[in-house]
Design a protein around this motif. Structure first.
Motif, PDB file in Angstrom:
ATOM      1  N   TRP A 195       0.860  -1.177   0.000  1.00 50.94           N
ATOM      2  CA  TRP A 195       0.000   0.000   0.000  1.00 50.94           C
ATOM      3  C   TRP A 195       0.898   1.228   0.000  1.00 50.94           C
ATOM      4  CZ3 TRP A 195      -4.408   1.074   4.084  1.00 50.94           C
ATOM      5  CH2 TRP A 195      -5.081   2.251   3.723  1.00 50.94           C
ATOM      6  N   SER A 196       1.080   1.828  -1.181  1.00 49.10           N
ATOM      7  CA  SER A 196       1.895   3.032  -1.319  1.00 49.10           C
ATOM      8  C   SER A 196       1.007   4.263  -1.264  1.00 49.10           C
ATOM      9  CB  SER A 196       2.668   3.019  -2.638  1.00 49.10           C
ATOM     10  OG  SER A 196       3.504   1.882  -2.731  1.00 49.10           O
ATOM     11  N   THR A 197       1.543   5.340  -0.770  1.00 47.57           N
ATOM     12  CA  THR A 197       0.762   6.574  -0.652  1.00 47.57           C
ATOM     13  C   THR A 197       1.424   7.685  -1.474  1.00 47.57           C
ATOM     14  OG1 THR A 197       1.860   6.904   1.492  1.00 47.57           O
ATOM     15  CG2 THR A 197      -0.378   5.994   1.514  1.00 47.57           C
ATOM     16  N   SER A 198       2.124   8.612  -0.840  1.00 43.83           N
ATOM     17  CA  SER A 198       2.761   9.696  -1.584  1.00 43.83           C
ATOM     18  C   SER A 198       4.117   9.253  -2.137  1.00 43.83           C
ATOM     19  CB  SER A 198       2.956  10.918  -0.690  1.00 43.83           C
ATOM     20  OG  SER A 198       1.708  11.451  -0.282  1.00 43.83           O
ATOM     21  N   ALA A 199       4.560   9.923  -3.193  1.00 46.27           N
ATOM     22  CA  ALA A 199       5.862   9.650  -3.797  1.00 46.27           C
ATOM     23  C   ALA A 199       6.491  10.966  -4.237  1.00 46.27           C
ATOM     24  CB  ALA A 199       5.722   8.697  -4.986  1.00 46.27           C
ATOM     25  N   ALA A 200       7.814  10.945  -4.402  1.00 45.96           N
ATOM     26  CA  ALA A 200       8.529  12.157  -4.802  1.00 45.96           C
ATOM     27  C   ALA A 200       9.710  11.796  -5.693  1.00 45.96           C
ATOM     28  CB  ALA A 200       9.029  12.912  -3.574  1.00 45.96           C
ATOM     29  N   PHE A 201       9.888  12.559  -6.781  1.00 51.38           N
ATOM     30  CA  PHE A 201      11.093  12.483  -7.593  1.00 51.38           C
ATOM     31  C   PHE A 201      12.105  13.490  -7.054  1.00 51.38           C
ATOM     32  CE2 PHE A 201       8.127  10.723 -10.785  1.00 51.38           C
ATOM     33  CZ  PHE A 201       8.865   9.616 -11.210  1.00 51.38           C
ATOM     34  N   LEU A 202      13.356  13.065  -6.891  1.00 50.68           N
ATOM     35  CA  LEU A 202      14.417  13.931  -6.388  1.00 50.68           C
ATOM     36  C   LEU A 202      15.762  13.357  -6.818  1.00 50.68           C
ATOM     37  CD1 LEU A 202      15.265  13.132  -2.686  1.00 50.68           C
ATOM     38  CD2 LEU A 202      13.628  11.760  -3.980  1.00 50.68           C
ATOM     39  N   ASP A 203      16.758  14.213  -6.907  1.00 47.67           N
ATOM     40  CA  ASP A 203      18.103  13.767  -7.266  1.00 47.67           C
ATOM     41  C   ASP A 203      18.958  13.763  -6.001  1.00 47.67           C
ATOM     42  OD1 ASP A 203      20.509  13.169  -8.409  1.00 47.67           O
ATOM     43  OD2 ASP A 203      20.688  15.013  -9.579  1.00 47.67           O
ATOM     44  N   PHE A 204      18.898  12.650  -5.246  1.00 48.30           N
ATOM     45  CA  PHE A 204      19.536  12.658  -3.934  1.00 48.30           C
ATOM     46  C   PHE A 204      21.055  12.547  -4.011  1.00 48.30           C
ATOM     47  CE2 PHE A 204      19.165   7.998  -4.343  1.00 48.30           C
ATOM     48  CZ  PHE A 204      20.335   7.549  -3.762  1.00 48.30           C
ATOM     49  N   ASP A 205      21.608  12.007  -5.113  1.00 46.72           N
ATOM     50  CA  ASP A 205      23.061  11.853  -5.209  1.00 46.72           C
ATOM     51  C   ASP A 205      23.700  12.843  -6.175  1.00 46.72           C
ATOM     52  OD1 ASP A 205      21.922  10.743  -7.445  1.00 46.72           O
ATOM     53  OD2 ASP A 205      23.039   8.856  -7.351  1.00 46.72           O
ATOM     54  N   ARG A 206      22.920  13.795  -6.694  1.00 48.96           N
ATOM     55  CA  ARG A 206      23.417  14.886  -7.536  1.00 48.96           C
ATOM     56  C   ARG A 206      24.116  14.384  -8.799  1.00 48.96           C
ATOM     57  NH1 ARG A 206      25.654  19.761  -3.738  1.00 48.96           N
ATOM     58  NH2 ARG A 206      27.631  19.067  -4.618  1.00 48.96           N
ATOM     59  N   ASP A 207      23.585  13.277  -9.370  1.00 48.96           N
ATOM     60  CA  ASP A 207      24.188  12.757 -10.602  1.00 48.96           C
ATOM     61  C   ASP A 207      23.434  13.192 -11.847  1.00 48.96           C
ATOM     62  OD1 ASP A 207      21.889  11.236 -10.421  1.00 48.96           O
ATOM     63  OD2 ASP A 207      22.902   9.288 -10.603  1.00 48.96           O
ATOM     64  N   GLY A 208      22.411  14.037 -11.682  1.00 44.72           N
ATOM     65  CA  GLY A 208      21.657  14.539 -12.824  1.00 44.72           C
ATOM     66  C   GLY A 208      20.463  13.700 -13.209  1.00 44.72           C
ATOM     67  N   HIS A 209      20.196  12.606 -12.496  1.00 44.11           N
ATOM     68  CA  HIS A 209      19.054  11.739 -12.795  1.00 44.11           C
ATOM     69  C   HIS A 209      18.107  11.725 -11.602  1.00 44.11           C
ATOM     70  CE1 HIS A 209      21.414  10.407 -16.189  1.00 44.11           C
ATOM     71  NE2 HIS A 209      22.359   9.932 -15.394  1.00 44.11           N
ATOM     72  N   LEU A 210      16.803  11.837 -11.880  1.00 43.86           N
ATOM     73  CA  LEU A 210      15.824  11.868 -10.811  1.00 43.86           C
ATOM     74  C   LEU A 210      15.615  10.482 -10.216  1.00 43.86           C
ATOM     75  CD1 LEU A 210      13.032  14.275 -12.151  1.00 43.86           C
ATOM     76  CD2 LEU A 210      14.753  14.731 -10.385  1.00 43.86           C
ATOM     77  N   ASP A 211      15.809  10.381  -8.920  1.00 37.99           N
ATOM     78  CA  ASP A 211      15.530   9.172  -8.169  1.00 37.99           C
ATOM     79  C   ASP A 211      14.083   9.229  -7.680  1.00 37.99           C
ATOM     80  OD1 ASP A 211      18.426   8.461  -8.306  1.00 37.99           O
ATOM     81  OD2 ASP A 211      18.607  10.230  -7.017  1.00 37.99           O
ATOM     82  N   LEU A 212      13.646   8.179  -6.990  1.00 41.88           N
ATOM     83  CA  LEU A 212      12.236   8.075  -6.613  1.00 41.88           C
ATOM     84  C   LEU A 212      12.118   7.586  -5.181  1.00 41.88           C
ATOM     85  CD1 LEU A 212       9.193   8.091  -7.460  1.00 41.88           C
ATOM     86  CD2 LEU A 212       9.533   5.722  -8.222  1.00 41.88           C
TER      87      LEU A 212
END
Length: 587
Positions: A195-212
């Motif tokens: 059961w998933s609720t909210s989600a966010a795209f972000l670049d946590f390692d600053r490599d230019g690709h959006l993580d999730l």
């Protein structure tokens, strides 16, 4: 979400020290009940107008409530405002649910819907958002029990993609750039069957690709549905404490269209909570994006990025795990922004009726203070259960205001005869710029007097007129477009911050603008926060009476800091990384 009976909360002079404590006399004036609205205010134009019908925004959510009181029925939906076709205006994605259990041989659940914005002038030449259902032609087939959506260009091709969360398997919908989407969930390896609720795209390692990042709620299973009852003895929805909490997940973007589950390696599995809301922002000002998770009836999580691929949970030490009384609250919606204009990210969370919503001011050095009552946001929120929420400068005076979409989760005792007795009205608070807020709900307009079961809310300028509009996603009801009527009367500046080739939204970039009098305003490009919903990634800055800006500085997600020449106020401009004057790179 603890069940509470609320009576007489707003009686003038009522003291609730046993519930919420007392504000020290050295703070701002005490929080009090909202005074009666004057005749002059009643005569003022509405701050927002409901344009749902004339815009063609035709989405009606089905919670699937059939009398079984399955827990997911009371928690959805959210949605998204995003520019899927790259034409410069915001489209709307509506998440659908339907029956929790689909009987063998029965019709499938209804699909989520995508509505394209055909922005154009009305008869008077005023730009208006008008929507056309393009679900079928876009190839959208999303028939899970829908919860929410996150928007971001994960593959960096210049087209915004969608991640849809469900009670059950999630979906990653890749935007092909030709008006259609492909379901690439398995190929990208980002499914989560819980059961998933909210989600966010972000670049946590600053490599230019959006993580999730994906929040998880509780381990509810249909076959293990537990009976719960209201105070009257009738069946009712359970509290989350009845079920076991589930861990959240962090997916690292490999840059080849696939993701790797790094939840364990990053430290995210070290703590479990009943996650409902999530927001990504740089809370300690070190140039690396952090995460805040709003947990329902459990202490919240503040995950600080350690810059080596791991996170450390510090909410208790930072002062954001519990409120000023040391109590964990029923956190649902959350947003982060610079509400006091001191250059850092503050936090606001919505909670269950009987608890206040909570405002945490960032004092710096990873220390926050609960200023709910000092800012007059406490008493007015006690009778309501808040979900979707947002910082927005609705009047463009340069100070961020607050909105909350409300809707109960447990049966209200005097409404037992209603089929879905959870409707409440929304609330709007104006930032006075003096460390207090004013409840302006009564002046917001008739749309704010309509009771509904509010859940997700997305913020964005849907008619590109320079002010923040709202799309509210109701449970067992229609999505509604609340059109801002006042923001464009003051100065404003719209910025789209983009990076890469082809250029795409630089989620997490932070912009600082300087006004002619030396005043500085800072805002973040973000699509996450609220509850189950995605927002306009463009930065909209209210300038008040200022007609221009004298300086612009952007700190990009990779740490680079650039200065840009001033751009015209009263319009949207695009700032591209690498086209300004480099000032340095954050370590």
């Amino acid at each position: 979400m603890r069940r509470r009976k609320i009576t007489g909360i707003l009686v003038a002079g009522l003291t609730l020290s046993a519930w919420v404590g007392c504000e020290p006399s050295t703070t701002a004036p005490a929080d009090t009940a909202t005074p009666a609205v004057t005749t002059r205010e009643d005569a003022a134009p509405a701050l927002f107008v409901d344009r749902t019908d004339d815009s063609g925004l035709d989405c009606h959510h089905d919670a699937g409530a059939r009398g079984d009181f399955y827990f997911p029925e009371i928690m959805a939906p959210g949605g998204a405002v995003f520019d899927y076709d790259g034409d410069g205006d915001l489209d709307v994605y509506c998440v659908q649910s339907g029956p929790v259990v689909v009987a063998p041989g029965a019709a499938p659940r209804p699909s989520d819907r995508l509505l394209r914005n055909e922005l154009g002038p009305d008869a008077a030449g005023v730009p208006r958002a008008r929507f056309t259902d393009v679900t079928a032609e876009a190839g959208i087939d999303a028939r899970g029990y829908g919860m929410g959506a996150a928007a971001g260009d994960y593959d960096g091709d210049g087209h915004v993609d969608l991640y849809v969360t469900n009670f059950g398997p999630n979906q990653l919908l890749r935007n092909r750039g030709d008006g259609r989407f492909d379901d690439v969930t398995r190929r990208a390896d980002v499914d989560d069957p819980r059961w998933s609720t909210s989600a966010a795209f972000l670049d946590f390692d600053r490599d230019g690709h959006l993580d999730l990042f994906v929040t998880s709620y509780v381990d509810f299973r249909v076959e293990a549905n537990r009976p719960c009852k209201a105070g009257t003895g009738r069946p009712d929805y359970c509290a989350p404490s009845v079920y076991r909490a589930e861990p959240d997940r962090l997916f690292h973007n490999r840059g080849d269209g696939t993701f790797e589950d790094v939840s364990g390696a990053a430290g995210i599995l070290a703590r479990y909570g009943n996650g409902l809301g999530v927001v990504s922002a740089d809370f300690d000002g070190d140039g690396w994006v952090d995460l805040f998770v709003a947990n329902d009836q459990e202490p919240n999580f503040l995950w600080i990025n350690r810059r080596d691929g791991t996170f450390e949970e510090v909410a208790l030490m930072a002062g954001t795990a519990v409120n000023s009384e040391g109590r964990a609250e029923s956190s649902m919606g959350v947003d982060a922004a610079d509400v006091d204009n001191d250059g850092d990210e503050d936090l606001f969370m919505t909670h269950l009726g009987g608890e206040t919503n909570t405002l945490y001011l960032n004092l710096g050095a990873l220390l926050f203070e609960d200023r709910t009552f000092a800012t007059r946001l406490g008493m007015v929120s006690l009778p309501f259960t808040g979900f979707g929420t947002a910082f927005l400068d609705f009047d463009n005076d340069g100070w961020l205001d607050l909105f909350a979409a409300n809707g109960a989760v447990h049966t209200v005792e005097d409404r037992d005869g209603e089929a879905f007795p959870f409707a409440e009205t929304d609330q709007l608070w104006r930032n006075r710029g003096d460390a207090t807020f004013e409840d302006v709900t009564q002046r917001a307009g008739p749309a704010f007097q309509v009771a509904a079961v509010g859940r997700g809310v997305s913020v964005g300028d849907l008619d590109n007129d320079g002010d923040a509009d709202l799309v509210r996603f109701d449970s067992n009801g229609p999505a509604r477009l609340l059109d801002n009527q006042v923001g464009s009367n003051q100065g404003w500046l719209g910025l789209r911050l983009v990076t890469g080739s082809p250029p795409h939204d630089a989620l997490g970039a932070r912009v600082r603008v300087t006004l002619p009098d030396g005043t500085v305003r800072s805002r973040r490009a973000r699509a996450d926060a609220s509850y189950l919903s995605a927002n306009d990634p463009r930065v909209l800055l209210g300038l008040g009476g200022a007609g221009r800006v004298t300086g612009i500085e952007v700190r990009w997600p990779d740490g680079a800091v650039e200065r840009f020449s001033p751009v015209p106020a009263g319009a949207y401009s695009t700032l591209v990384q690498g086209r300004g004057t480099l000032q340095g790179v954050a370590p």
